[in-house]
Write an enzyme that holds these catalytic residues in place. Structure first.
Site, PDB file in Angstrom:
ATOM      1  N   LYS A 250      -3.929   8.110   5.772  1.00 48.06           N
ATOM      2  CA  LYS A 250      -2.819   7.546   5.333  1.00 48.06           C
ATOM      3  C   LYS A 250      -2.231   6.274   7.298  1.00 48.06           C
ATOM      4  O   LYS A 250      -1.741   5.692   7.493  1.00 48.06           O
ATOM      5  CB  LYS A 250      -1.328   8.138   5.566  1.00 48.06           C
ATOM      6  CG  LYS A 250      -1.727   7.852   3.761  1.00 48.06           C
ATOM      7  CD  LYS A 250      -0.582   8.106   2.551  1.00 48.06           C
ATOM      8  CE  LYS A 250      -0.016   8.885   1.881  1.00 48.06           C
ATOM      9  NZ  LYS A 250       0.606   9.330   0.891  1.00 48.06           N
TER      10      LYS A 250
ATOM     11  N   LYS B   2      -3.284   2.074  -7.156  1.00 49.76           N
ATOM     12  CA  LYS B   2      -2.575   0.451  -6.622  1.00 49.76           C
ATOM     13  C   LYS B   2      -2.647   0.136  -5.515  1.00 49.76           C
ATOM     14  O   LYS B   2      -2.857  -1.301  -5.588  1.00 49.76           O
ATOM     15  CB  LYS B   2      -1.034   0.850  -6.999  1.00 49.76           C
ATOM     16  CG  LYS B   2      -0.469   1.716  -6.089  1.00 49.76           C
ATOM     17  CD  LYS B   2       0.605   1.752  -6.007  1.00 49.76           C
ATOM     18  CE  LYS B   2       1.652   3.025  -4.728  1.00 49.76           C
ATOM     19  NZ  LYS B   2       1.309   3.161  -4.360  1.00 49.76           N
TER      20      LYS B   2
ATOM     21  N   LYS C 134     -11.913   4.968  -6.851  1.00 50.76           N
ATOM     22  CA  LYS C 134     -10.869   4.960  -7.849  1.00 50.76           C
ATOM     23  C   LYS C 134     -10.262   4.207  -8.301  1.00 50.76           C
ATOM     24  O   LYS C 134      -9.261   3.722  -7.467  1.00 50.76           O
ATOM     25  CB  LYS C 134      -9.692   6.708  -7.167  1.00 50.76           C
ATOM     26  CG  LYS C 134     -10.276   7.830  -7.790  1.00 50.76           C
ATOM     27  CD  LYS C 134      -9.450   8.611  -7.210  1.00 50.76           C
ATOM     28  CE  LYS C 134      -7.728   8.709  -7.026  1.00 50.76           C
ATOM     29  NZ  LYS C 134      -6.899   9.769  -7.003  1.00 50.76           N
TER      30      LYS C 134
END
Ligand code: TRP
Length: 334
Positions: A114, A200, A197
Protein backbone atom coordinates in the site's frame (compact mmCIF):
# COMPACT_ATOMS: atom_id res chain seq x y z
CA UNK A 1 -22.00 -27.67 24.58
CA UNK A 2 -21.17 -24.07 23.80
CA UNK A 3 -20.53 -23.17 20.21
CA UNK A 4 -17.11 -21.93 19.09
CA UNK A 5 -16.81 -18.24 18.25
CA UNK A 6 -16.33 -16.74 14.81
CA UNK A 7 -15.47 -13.15 13.96
CA UNK A 8 -15.04 -11.39 10.65
CA UNK A 9 -15.29 -7.91 9.26
CA UNK A 10 -15.30 -5.84 6.09
CA UNK A 11 -14.45 -2.20 5.55
CA UNK A 12 -17.19 0.30 4.67
CA UNK A 13 -14.99 1.72 1.97
CA UNK A 14 -17.40 1.68 -0.98
CA UNK A 15 -21.02 2.39 -1.81
CA UNK A 16 -21.51 -1.29 -2.55
CA UNK A 17 -20.00 -4.68 -1.88
CA UNK A 18 -19.00 -6.50 -5.05
CA UNK A 19 -19.60 -10.01 -6.25
CA UNK A 20 -16.21 -11.12 -4.91
CA UNK A 21 -17.05 -9.89 -1.39
CA UNK A 22 -20.39 -11.64 -1.59
CA UNK A 23 -19.36 -15.00 -3.08
CA UNK A 24 -15.94 -15.02 -1.45
CA UNK A 25 -16.89 -13.98 2.04
CA UNK A 26 -20.46 -13.05 2.91
CA UNK A 27 -21.96 -16.37 1.78
CA UNK A 28 -19.61 -18.18 4.18
CA UNK A 29 -20.48 -15.86 7.03
CA UNK A 30 -24.17 -16.60 6.53
CA UNK A 31 -23.47 -20.31 6.51
CA UNK A 32 -21.41 -20.18 9.72
CA UNK A 33 -24.13 -18.46 11.77
CA UNK A 34 -25.81 -21.66 12.88
CA UNK A 35 -22.78 -23.56 14.08
CA UNK A 36 -20.92 -20.66 15.65
CA UNK A 37 -21.40 -17.83 18.03
CA UNK A 38 -20.94 -15.26 15.29
CA UNK A 39 -19.65 -11.69 15.46
CA UNK A 40 -19.66 -9.71 12.23
CA UNK A 41 -18.56 -6.11 12.10
CA UNK A 42 -18.30 -3.17 9.77
CA UNK A 43 -14.76 -2.02 10.43
CA UNK A 44 -15.04 1.76 10.26
CA UNK A 45 -11.93 2.30 12.43
CA UNK A 46 -9.97 0.46 9.77
CA UNK A 47 -11.56 2.49 6.99
CA UNK A 48 -10.13 5.79 8.31
CA UNK A 49 -6.55 4.52 7.89
CA UNK A 50 -6.98 6.17 4.50
CA UNK A 51 -8.77 9.52 4.15
CA UNK A 52 -12.57 9.26 4.10
CA UNK A 53 -15.21 11.86 3.40
CA UNK A 54 -17.39 11.96 6.57
CA UNK A 55 -20.76 11.94 4.79
CA UNK A 56 -19.64 9.13 2.53
CA UNK A 57 -18.25 7.09 5.41
CA UNK A 58 -21.56 7.41 7.25
CA UNK A 59 -23.46 6.33 4.16
CA UNK A 60 -21.07 3.48 3.29
CA UNK A 61 -21.22 2.12 6.84
CA UNK A 62 -25.00 1.84 6.66
CA UNK A 63 -24.96 0.47 3.11
CA UNK A 64 -22.45 -2.20 4.13
CA UNK A 65 -24.51 -3.22 7.16
CA UNK A 66 -27.70 -3.28 5.07
CA UNK A 67 -26.06 -5.61 2.58
CA UNK A 68 -24.92 -7.99 5.34
CA UNK A 69 -28.52 -8.20 6.54
CA UNK A 70 -29.99 -8.47 3.05
CA UNK A 71 -27.58 -11.28 2.20
CA UNK A 72 -28.79 -13.30 5.16
CA UNK A 73 -26.93 -12.24 8.29
CA UNK A 74 -29.62 -12.66 10.91
CA UNK A 75 -29.42 -10.12 13.72
CA UNK A 76 -30.98 -12.63 16.08
CA UNK A 77 -28.37 -15.30 15.43
CA UNK A 78 -25.29 -13.11 15.09
CA UNK A 79 -23.96 -9.93 16.64
CA UNK A 80 -23.91 -7.54 13.71
CA UNK A 81 -22.23 -4.29 14.72
CA UNK A 82 -20.10 -1.31 13.83
CA UNK A 83 -16.53 -1.43 15.13
CA UNK A 84 -16.50 2.15 16.49
CA UNK A 85 -19.54 1.33 18.65
CA UNK A 86 -17.35 -0.98 20.74
CA UNK A 87 -14.62 1.14 22.40
CA UNK A 88 -12.66 -1.94 23.47
CA UNK A 89 -11.32 -2.40 19.91
CA UNK A 90 -9.21 0.76 20.13
CA UNK A 91 -8.33 0.06 23.75
CA UNK A 92 -7.06 -3.47 23.19
CA UNK A 93 -5.27 -2.36 20.01
CA UNK A 94 -3.22 0.04 22.14
CA UNK A 95 -2.17 -2.73 24.52
CA UNK A 96 -1.25 -5.01 21.63
CA UNK A 97 0.73 -2.25 19.92
CA UNK A 98 3.00 -2.12 22.95
CA UNK A 99 3.69 -5.80 22.42
CA UNK A 100 4.29 -5.68 18.66
CA UNK A 101 7.81 -5.25 17.39
CA UNK A 102 8.40 -2.26 15.13
CA UNK A 103 10.19 -4.53 12.68
CA UNK A 104 7.49 -7.16 13.01
CA UNK A 105 4.84 -4.67 11.95
CA UNK A 106 7.13 -3.42 9.20
CA UNK A 107 7.21 -6.86 7.62
CA UNK A 108 3.48 -6.83 6.79
CA UNK A 109 3.35 -7.16 3.03
CA UNK A 110 -0.01 -5.40 2.68
CA UNK A 111 1.44 -2.26 4.30
CA UNK A 112 4.48 -2.47 2.07
CA UNK A 113 2.28 -2.85 -1.02
CA UNK A 114 0.00 0.00 0.00
CA UNK A 115 2.90 2.38 0.62
CA UNK A 116 4.99 1.38 -2.36
CA UNK A 117 3.62 4.16 -4.53
CA UNK A 118 3.25 7.09 -2.13
CA UNK A 119 6.05 6.17 0.26
CA UNK A 120 5.93 6.07 4.05
CA UNK A 121 5.56 9.84 4.43
CA UNK A 122 2.04 9.88 3.02
CA UNK A 123 1.04 6.70 4.87
CA UNK A 124 -0.34 7.27 8.36
CA UNK A 125 0.85 5.54 11.51
CA UNK A 126 -2.71 4.16 11.64
CA UNK A 127 -2.15 2.37 8.35
CA UNK A 128 1.03 0.93 9.81
CA UNK A 129 -0.75 -0.39 12.90
CA UNK A 130 -3.81 -1.57 10.96
CA UNK A 131 -2.95 -5.29 11.48
CA UNK A 132 -2.71 -4.77 15.26
CA UNK A 133 -6.22 -3.30 15.32
CA UNK A 134 -7.35 -6.32 13.33
CA UNK A 135 -5.75 -8.56 15.96
CA UNK A 136 -7.73 -6.70 18.64
CA UNK A 137 -10.97 -7.25 16.67
CA UNK A 138 -10.35 -10.97 16.67
CA UNK A 139 -8.95 -11.51 20.16
CA UNK A 140 -11.64 -9.50 21.98
CA UNK A 141 -14.23 -12.08 20.95
CA UNK A 142 -12.11 -15.12 21.75
CA UNK A 143 -12.65 -16.06 18.11
CA UNK A 144 -11.76 -19.65 17.29
CA UNK A 145 -12.35 -19.18 13.57
CA UNK A 146 -11.76 -16.20 11.34
CA UNK A 147 -12.99 -16.42 7.75
CA UNK A 148 -10.74 -14.25 5.59
CA UNK A 149 -9.32 -14.05 2.11
CA UNK A 150 -5.84 -15.24 1.23
CA UNK A 151 -4.52 -11.66 1.41
CA UNK A 152 -5.22 -11.56 5.16
CA UNK A 153 -3.22 -14.69 6.02
CA UNK A 154 -0.20 -12.76 7.29
CA UNK A 155 -2.36 -10.51 9.48
CA UNK A 156 -3.90 -13.60 11.00
CA UNK A 157 -0.47 -15.06 11.70
CA UNK A 158 0.44 -11.83 13.51
CA UNK A 159 -2.77 -12.14 15.54
CA UNK A 160 -1.86 -15.68 16.57
CA UNK A 161 1.66 -14.58 17.51
CA UNK A 162 0.36 -11.70 19.63
CA UNK A 163 -2.17 -13.94 21.39
CA UNK A 164 0.50 -16.54 22.14
CA UNK A 165 2.90 -13.85 23.35
CA UNK A 166 0.31 -12.31 25.67
CA UNK A 167 -0.77 -15.69 27.03
CA UNK A 168 2.74 -16.81 27.80
CA UNK A 169 3.65 -13.54 29.48
CA UNK A 170 0.46 -12.94 31.47
CA UNK A 171 -1.33 -16.29 31.58
CA UNK A 172 -4.06 -17.84 29.41
CA UNK A 173 -6.23 -14.95 28.25
CA UNK A 174 -6.94 -15.30 24.54
CA UNK A 175 -8.15 -18.16 22.37
CA UNK A 176 -5.71 -18.77 19.53
CA UNK A 177 -7.69 -18.11 16.34
CA UNK A 178 -7.56 -20.21 13.22
CA UNK A 179 -8.13 -18.84 9.76
CA UNK A 180 -10.79 -20.22 7.48
CA UNK A 181 -9.18 -19.36 4.18
CA UNK A 182 -11.72 -19.42 1.39
CA UNK A 183 -11.70 -22.07 -1.27
CA UNK A 184 -10.07 -21.38 -4.61
CA UNK A 185 -13.47 -21.69 -6.36
CA UNK A 186 -14.82 -18.88 -4.20
CA UNK A 187 -12.27 -16.54 -5.72
CA UNK A 188 -13.88 -14.15 -8.15
CA UNK A 189 -11.80 -12.31 -10.73
CA UNK A 190 -12.14 -9.00 -12.56
CA UNK A 191 -14.34 -9.48 -15.65
CA UNK A 192 -12.03 -7.31 -17.76
CA UNK A 193 -8.76 -8.53 -16.31
CA UNK A 194 -9.51 -12.11 -15.24
CA UNK A 195 -6.11 -12.88 -13.75
CA UNK A 196 -6.61 -10.16 -11.10
CA UNK A 197 -8.96 -10.55 -8.15
CA UNK A 198 -12.20 -8.58 -8.47
CA UNK A 199 -11.63 -5.40 -6.51
CA UNK A 200 -13.01 -1.91 -6.23
CA UNK A 201 -9.63 -0.56 -7.22
CA UNK A 202 -9.65 -2.54 -10.49
CA UNK A 203 -11.35 -1.73 -13.80
CA UNK A 204 -14.89 -0.43 -13.02
CA UNK A 205 -16.17 -2.37 -16.05
CA UNK A 206 -14.81 -5.58 -14.57
CA UNK A 207 -16.51 -5.03 -11.21
CA UNK A 208 -20.01 -6.33 -10.45
CA UNK A 209 -21.50 -4.34 -7.57
CA UNK A 210 -24.36 -5.76 -5.52
CA UNK A 211 -26.04 -2.34 -5.51
CA UNK A 212 -25.71 -1.79 -9.29
CA UNK A 213 -28.80 -1.60 -11.52
CA UNK A 214 -29.58 -4.86 -13.29
CA UNK A 215 -28.97 -3.31 -16.69
CA UNK A 216 -25.47 -2.28 -15.62
CA UNK A 217 -24.68 -5.76 -14.29
CA UNK A 218 -26.02 -7.35 -17.48
CA UNK A 219 -23.86 -5.11 -19.61
CA UNK A 220 -20.72 -5.83 -17.59
CA UNK A 221 -21.20 -9.59 -17.82
CA UNK A 222 -21.95 -9.41 -21.54
CA UNK A 223 -18.71 -7.48 -22.08
CA UNK A 224 -16.58 -9.85 -19.98
CA UNK A 225 -13.26 -10.75 -21.56
CA UNK A 226 -13.08 -14.31 -22.89
CA UNK A 227 -10.70 -15.71 -25.51
CA UNK A 228 -10.72 -16.69 -29.17
CA UNK A 229 -10.91 -20.47 -29.16
CA UNK A 230 -14.68 -20.61 -28.52
CA UNK A 231 -14.53 -23.62 -26.22
CA UNK A 232 -16.28 -23.55 -22.83
CA UNK A 233 -13.82 -25.29 -20.57
CA UNK A 234 -12.35 -24.55 -17.12
CA UNK A 235 -8.64 -23.78 -17.26
CA UNK A 236 -7.40 -20.84 -15.20
CA UNK A 237 -4.04 -20.81 -16.95
CA UNK A 238 -5.04 -20.57 -20.58
CA UNK A 239 -8.71 -19.55 -20.28
CA UNK A 240 -8.97 -17.22 -17.27
CA UNK A 241 -12.01 -15.27 -18.53
CA UNK A 242 -14.14 -18.30 -19.36
CA UNK A 243 -13.03 -20.03 -16.15
CA UNK A 244 -14.05 -17.00 -14.10
CA UNK A 245 -17.54 -17.03 -15.64
CA UNK A 246 -17.86 -20.77 -14.95
CA UNK A 247 -16.62 -20.18 -11.39
CA UNK A 248 -19.21 -17.45 -10.79
CA UNK A 249 -21.98 -19.67 -12.15
CA UNK A 250 -20.87 -22.59 -10.01
CA UNK A 251 -20.53 -20.52 -6.83
CA UNK A 252 -24.13 -19.35 -7.16
CA UNK A 253 -25.91 -22.30 -8.79
CA UNK A 254 -24.04 -24.92 -6.78
CA UNK A 255 -23.48 -26.97 -9.95
CA UNK A 256 -20.04 -28.50 -10.32
CA UNK A 257 -17.63 -27.15 -12.91
CA UNK A 258 -17.72 -30.52 -14.75
CA UNK A 259 -21.50 -30.54 -15.01
CA UNK A 260 -21.40 -26.96 -16.30
CA UNK A 261 -18.81 -27.92 -18.92
CA UNK A 262 -21.17 -30.72 -20.05
CA UNK A 263 -24.13 -28.37 -20.04
CA UNK A 264 -22.34 -25.82 -22.21
CA UNK A 265 -20.75 -28.33 -24.61
CA UNK A 266 -21.29 -27.13 -28.18
CA UNK A 267 -22.64 -23.76 -27.02
CA UNK A 268 -21.05 -20.36 -27.55
CA UNK A 269 -19.70 -17.64 -25.28
CA UNK A 270 -22.88 -15.63 -25.82
CA UNK A 271 -24.90 -18.48 -24.27
CA UNK A 272 -22.48 -18.73 -21.36
CA UNK A 273 -22.67 -15.01 -20.66
CA UNK A 274 -26.47 -14.90 -20.89
CA UNK A 275 -26.82 -17.74 -18.47
CA UNK A 276 -24.25 -16.37 -16.04
CA UNK A 277 -26.02 -13.00 -16.11
CA UNK A 278 -29.32 -14.71 -15.38
CA UNK A 279 -27.88 -16.69 -12.46
CA UNK A 280 -26.13 -13.62 -11.01
CA UNK A 281 -29.14 -11.33 -11.35
CA UNK A 282 -31.56 -13.81 -9.84
CA UNK A 283 -29.33 -13.94 -6.78
CA UNK A 284 -28.27 -10.29 -6.55
CA UNK A 285 -31.54 -8.50 -7.29
CA UNK A 286 -33.40 -9.58 -4.14
CA UNK A 287 -30.35 -8.69 -2.01
CA UNK A 288 -30.03 -5.25 -3.58
CA UNK A 289 -33.76 -4.58 -3.26
CA UNK A 290 -33.84 -5.69 0.36
CA UNK A 291 -30.76 -3.59 1.17
CA UNK A 292 -32.41 -0.54 -0.38
CA UNK A 293 -35.53 -1.21 1.62
CA UNK A 294 -33.51 -1.40 4.84
CA UNK A 295 -31.82 1.88 3.94
CA UNK A 296 -35.16 3.70 3.70
CA UNK A 297 -35.54 3.34 7.48
CA UNK A 298 -32.25 4.52 8.94
CA UNK A 299 -33.58 4.67 12.48
CA UNK A 300 -34.53 1.01 12.38
CA UNK A 301 -31.19 0.02 10.83
CA UNK A 302 -29.33 2.00 13.49
CA UNK A 303 -31.43 0.30 16.15
CA UNK A 304 -30.42 -3.15 14.85
CA UNK A 305 -26.78 -2.08 14.89
CA UNK A 306 -27.09 -0.75 18.44
CA UNK A 307 -28.53 -4.08 19.49
CA UNK A 308 -25.57 -5.86 17.85
CA UNK A 309 -23.12 -3.49 19.55
CA UNK A 310 -24.66 -4.28 22.90
CA UNK A 311 -24.09 -8.01 22.38
CA UNK A 312 -20.56 -7.37 21.15
CA UNK A 313 -19.74 -5.01 24.02
CA UNK A 314 -20.61 -7.62 26.62
CA UNK A 315 -17.90 -10.03 25.54
CA UNK A 316 -15.45 -7.32 24.47
CA UNK A 317 -15.63 -5.60 27.88
CA UNK A 318 -15.13 -8.91 29.63
CA UNK A 319 -11.99 -9.71 27.63
CA UNK A 320 -10.60 -6.18 27.98
CA UNK A 321 -11.22 -6.23 31.76
CA UNK A 322 -9.23 -9.44 32.01
CA UNK A 323 -6.42 -7.96 29.90
CA UNK A 324 -6.23 -4.73 31.94
CA UNK A 325 -6.14 -6.69 35.16
CA UNK A 326 -3.42 -9.09 33.98
CA UNK A 327 -1.13 -6.33 32.79
CA UNK A 328 -1.42 -4.58 36.16
CA UNK A 329 -3.87 -1.70 35.64
CA UNK A 330 -5.80 -1.04 38.85
CA UNK A 331 -9.61 -1.31 38.70
CA UNK A 332 -11.36 1.87 37.57
CA UNK A 333 -14.08 1.47 40.16
CA UNK A 334 -16.82 1.82 37.54
N1 TRP B 1 -8.42 -6.45 7.07
C1 TRP B 1 -9.61 -7.12 6.63
C2 TRP B 1 -9.73 -6.96 5.11
O1 TRP B 1 -9.32 -5.96 4.58
C3 TRP B 1 -10.81 -6.56 7.31
C4 TRP B 1 -10.81 -6.86 8.76
C5 TRP B 1 -10.63 -5.98 9.79
C6 TRP B 1 -11.00 -8.14 9.33
N2 TRP B 1 -10.70 -6.63 10.97
C7 TRP B 1 -10.92 -7.94 10.73
C8 TRP B 1 -11.21 -9.41 8.79
C9 TRP B 1 -11.02 -9.02 11.60
C10 TRP B 1 -11.32 -10.47 9.68
C11 TRP B 1 -11.22 -10.28 11.06
O2 TRP B 1 -10.28 -7.83 4.49
Amino acid sequence: MTKPNVLSGMQPSAGSLHLGNYLGALINWVEMQDDYNAFYCVVDLHAITVAQDPAELRRNTRVTAAQYLAAGIDENKSALFVQSHVPAHAQLAWVLMTMTGFGEAGRMTQFKDKTQKGGTDVASVGLFTYPVLMAADILLYQANKVPVGEDQRQHLELTRDLATRFNSRFGETFAIPEGVIFKETAKIFDLQNPTAKMSKSGDPKGLVNIMDDSSVILKKIKSAVTDTDAEIRFDRETKPGVSNLLGIHSAISGQSIESLEDHFAGKGYGDLKSEVAEVVLSRIEPIRDRANELLTDEAELDRLLAQGAQKANELAEKTLGMVYDRIGFIPSGR
